[in-house]
Every structure is written in C-alpha cells, then in structure tokens.
Design an enzyme around this catalytic site. Structure first.
Site, short mmCIF file in Angstrom:
data_model
loop_
_atom_site.label_atom_id
_atom_site.label_comp_id
_atom_site.label_asym_id
_atom_site.label_seq_id
_atom_site.Cartn_x
_atom_site.Cartn_y
_atom_site.Cartn_z
N TYR A 1 27.18 -14.92 -38.83
CA TYR A 1 28.67 -14.99 -38.38
C TYR A 1 28.83 -15.63 -37.34
O TYR A 1 28.34 -15.31 -36.26
CB TYR A 1 29.30 -13.56 -38.41
CG TYR A 1 30.83 -13.60 -38.06
CD1 TYR A 1 31.70 -13.69 -38.75
CD2 TYR A 1 30.97 -13.13 -36.52
CE1 TYR A 1 32.99 -13.64 -38.30
CE2 TYR A 1 32.32 -12.96 -36.08
CZ TYR A 1 33.60 -13.15 -37.08
OH TYR A 1 34.78 -13.12 -36.64
N ASP B 1 23.93 -20.33 -31.98
CA ASP B 1 24.91 -19.42 -31.63
C ASP B 1 24.24 -18.09 -31.00
O ASP B 1 23.86 -17.10 -31.79
CB ASP B 1 25.82 -19.05 -32.96
CG ASP B 1 26.99 -17.94 -32.47
OD1 ASP B 1 26.96 -17.41 -31.49
OD2 ASP B 1 27.61 -17.89 -33.61
N LYS C 1 30.39 -12.29 -25.67
CA LYS C 1 29.97 -10.81 -25.45
C LYS C 1 29.37 -10.47 -24.10
O LYS C 1 30.09 -10.44 -23.09
CB LYS C 1 28.81 -10.47 -26.44
CG LYS C 1 29.65 -10.62 -27.92
CD LYS C 1 29.06 -9.95 -29.16
CE LYS C 1 30.19 -10.13 -30.37
NZ LYS C 1 29.71 -10.76 -31.30
C1 LIG Z 1 30.64 -11.84 -32.22
C2 LIG Z 1 30.07 -12.82 -32.54
C3 LIG Z 1 31.06 -14.14 -32.56
C4 LIG Z 1 32.46 -14.42 -32.42
O1 LIG Z 1 33.02 -13.85 -31.10
P1 LIG Z 1 34.40 -13.24 -30.85
O2 LIG Z 1 34.32 -13.11 -29.39
O3 LIG Z 1 34.19 -11.78 -31.67
O4 LIG Z 1 35.35 -14.41 -31.45
C5 LIG Z 1 30.46 -15.39 -32.88
N1 LIG Z 1 29.08 -15.61 -33.28
C6 LIG Z 1 28.22 -14.41 -33.17
C7 LIG Z 1 26.67 -14.64 -33.37
C8 LIG Z 1 28.79 -13.24 -32.86
O5 LIG Z 1 28.03 -12.22 -32.78
#
Ligand SMILES: *Cc1c(COP(=O)(O)O)cnc(C)c1O
Length: 421
Positions: free
Chosen positions: A144, A239, A267
């Site tokens: 994701y 990511d 995060k």
């Molecule tokens: C949480 C997450 C996102 C998206 O971040 P948001 O702040 O919720 O938009 C993108 N990539 C990874 C790997 C994530 O865990």
C-alpha cells in the site's frame, strides 16, 4: 462487542461520516462489532470512551513508537503553538527537521515535507516520471502506498480486507500506467525490465511490507530492485512511510544496508502529527519546483507544530530504544507462536509483527490471501475482551512501542492463548 458508549458514538458517527470512520481501516468490519472510540491514550495504553483501558498494538497505525502522549513531544508542541499555527512562509524549524531527517537517512540529500504519506508517495512517483520522462511504474501486489489514483491498484490491507481489488472512481486509463508484480518475485521483475525497461520510470516498494501483514523481503530482492533500476535508467523508490524510523533510525534501508534513489517517510517522522517526507538523490530531487518542472505544493507543508513533534520524536530514537523493541518483539513472537500452535505463523521484523492464520510462510499477497480470516476475527475479539487492542484486520502489522513492558507482552500472550483456546 464494544462498550455501550462507543456504540452510541458510532451510531451518531454513522449518520455524518461514511461508515462512521474517517479512514476505512478504523472500522471493525473485518472482525465484527463496532470500533472502540478513543478518549485518550498514554504510553502503551489507549482509553476507550467508557474509560476502559487497552494495551495498544495499533500505535495510531505506526507513529506511536515512543508510546502515546510522550511528555517531551507534547511539551515541545505546546511551546511552539503559542507562536502561531501556520505561516505559509519558511521557518527555521522546518530546516532543522530536514537536517535531522537527512542525518538519519543518508540516501536522502534533498527533501520536501508534505502532510501525509499519500502525498509523499504520489509526489515521489511524479518526480520519478518527471526525471525519467517515462510513464510506467511498477508496484508489488499487497503493498500500500497511499490512496492516490494510480497507487490504488492491488494495494493490500484496507482494500484487501474489504475485498475491493481496485477502487471505484479510478479511471482505467490511470491504472494502466501501473504495472503490478508479486512481492519477492525478483525473476518476474527482471523479465519485466527486459521486456519494457525503457518505458519504466520507477519501482516503488515497501522494503518490509506492513500493509498485507508483516512480510519481509527475501535476501536479494531489494538489492535487485535497485540494481535493475540502475541498469535501465529507472528510479528505485523505497516507501518507508511505515518502516522509516521504526526498523532502525535510518529505516529498512539502514537495516539492510541499501541506498534507494528516492525514499518516502511518514507516520513516525511526524510524531503523531500530519507530516511526511519525500526525498533522495540531489539530481533527481532537483526536478521539483521551483528548481525544476515537477510541480508539488502544500498550504500546510512543513507546519511548525508538526515538524516540532517530528524533531522531538527523532531526538529520542536512540540505539537503546531499538534494542528494547527487538527484545520485546522477540518475546511477543515466541509467545504468540506457542499460543497459536500449528496452522498459523508469526512473522516479525523488529517491532512490526503479524500472526497469520495460515501455516505460511507468507512471502506475497497470494500467500496472505490464504489466511483463515474468520479465525483471525475470533482472535481479535478475544483479545479485545481481555483488554488488548490489536489491529482489526488480518492484513495489518501490529506495532510495539518503546514503552510496552515485558509484563504487557506476557499479558498479551496469555490473552492470545485464551482467545485461541
Ligand atoms: C500509511 C502508509 C502510507 C500512506 O500514508 P498516509 O499518511 O496514511 O497517507 C503510504 N505508504 C505506506 C507504506 C504506509 O504504511
């Protein structure tokens, strides 16, 4: 299942917010019942609307590595709030934040601060496309990368949980620019580059997947992504919105000794405030406006309160914390494995952990999909009844914080054993 106060709030919420929640993973649809409404959270505990306490393994879905309401972070934010919430002009604080991130993650030479992980990944892809002047990019099934149109293709967790392979509202013409492969399938990636290498702008990957549950990369997979990108003039994007500052101070790339071309962070880097980052090699990042032709902007980007929470959090991420997380993680892993017995497997990297209800190992989304989600739902309900707040989906990693104690872990393991009995 949830308390009556949360039930009442959920009814009210459902009248004014789609599904009663502001992000689908918060709904308890995959496990049954209504979500617990949270009144407060301190340390490793969240407090439900009815005052009941739970040991928390969601950690706001990743940010809470120091536990909730960490006093030095809260104090730092309170101090800057008095001087203004947002200026729309540069501040020293955001410079200090960028310097701190670059010091922690050496592959990043130039970075932009944004307000969410979604913005970070969306922008990183745009930069890679602008830099290479190519359109296609590769992602892996079950990873994701936020909810931008072109990234909502085979995107794990929330989507997987609800059995929606692709979101409605995403034009086919947009999704066609996204090529998907199975996670850990290096041979397929090599074949794809051999066939279409000159059209591929980027490969984006969760270096350790959290969004189909915790799935580690097999030896050589991440290194192959970087070297194939280099051989074909594409951009390798790690990511690390989830893994950044969690698996090591320098993220998964430090843990595995690798140097991607671009990195996204989120995060933890905002310490619980809306803050994320994309950055990387200077020559690539120089395409970003106003230096270059790739446009990206944000009214609240680099917000002073958010970067202050980030700075205060980063200041506390020392070697002792990661040792502690490793020890707590190992204890939880062993305990859960014993509690679950045959037919399940526990996968963990550092403080990210998943109990999969399949014999495993889970190497890819195809493996994760085989899980017994009904058994997971029973497990989740059993934990909740016993005061343990576990992610309400089989396909989400649980997180340990530095303020969980060995006693918390022992209580959790006992609750798990009872829930699974
Ligand atoms: C949480 C997450 C996102 C998206 O971040 P948001 O702040 O919720 O938009 C993108 N990539 C990874 C790997 C994530 O865990």
């Amino acid at each position: 299942m949830s308390d009556s106060v949360s039930k009442g709030l959920f009814e009210r919420a459902s009248k004014v917010i789609p599904g009663g929640v502001n992000s689908p993973v918060r709904a308890f649809r995959a496990v049954g019942g209504e979500p617990v409404f949270v009144k407060a959270a301190h340390g490793a505990r969240i407090v439900g609307a009815d005052g009941r306490e739970y040991i928390d393994y969601v950690g706001s879905w990743g940010p809470a590595i120091l536990g909730h309401a960490e006093p030095s972070v809260v104090a730092a934010v309170q101090k800057v709030l008095a001087d203004g919430l947002s200026f729309g002009a540069p501040t020293e604080l955001e410079v200090r934040f960028a310097e701190a991130v670059i010091a922690a993650v050496p592959s990043i030479e130039l970075l932009r601060s944004v307000s969410s992980g979604t913005e970070a990944t969306m922008s990183a892809i745009r930069v890679a496309r602008g830099f290479t002047k190519r359109e296609l990019f590769v992602k892996f099934e079950g990873c994701y990368h936020g909810h931008a149109d072109h990234l909502l293709v085979k995107a794990g967790s929330g989507l997987a949980t609800f059995g929606v392979p692709d979101s409605a509202g995403v034009p086919e013409s947009v999704a066609r620019g996204t090529l998907t492969l199975a996670y850990n399938d290096t041979a397929a990636l090599r074949a794809l580059f051999e066939a279409r290498g000159r059209e591929i702008a980027a490969v984006i990957v969760e270096p350790v997947v959290g969004n189909m549950g915790c799935v580690p990369p097999e030896p050589g997979f991440l290194a192959a992504i970087i070297s194939l990108c280099e051989a074909h003039g594409a951009v390798a994007i790690f990511d690390e919105v989830m893994t950044g500052f969690r698996l090591a101070r320098g993220g998964a790339q430090e843990r595995f000794g690798l140097k991607p071309h671009l990195t996204t962070l989120g995060k933890i880097c905002g310490g619980g405030m809306p803050l994320a980052v994309y950055g990387g090699r200077r020559d690539i990042m120089q395409v970003v406006a106003p230096l270059g032709p790739v446009y990206q902007a944000g009214t609240l980007s680099g917000n002073p309160a958010a970067v202050t929470a980030g700075l205060a959090t980063l200041a506390r991420l020392d070697a002792a914390l990661y040792e502690r997380l490793e020890a707590l993680g190992a204890a939880l892993e062993t305990g859960l494995r014993e509690a679950a017995g045959a037919g399940a497997c526990v996968q963990r990297v550092g403080s990210m952990i998943t109990l999969f209800f399949t014999p495993g190992p889970v190497r890819s989304w195809a493996d994760a999909k085989a899980c017994d989600t009904a058994r997971f739902a029973k497990f989740h309900r059993g934990l909740l009844e016993r005061g343990v707040y576990w992610p309400p989906s089989q396909f989400e990693a649980a997180f340990i914080s530095g303020v969980h104690t060995p006693e918390d872990v022992a209580r959790t393991v006992k609750a798990a054993a009872e829930a699974l009995a």
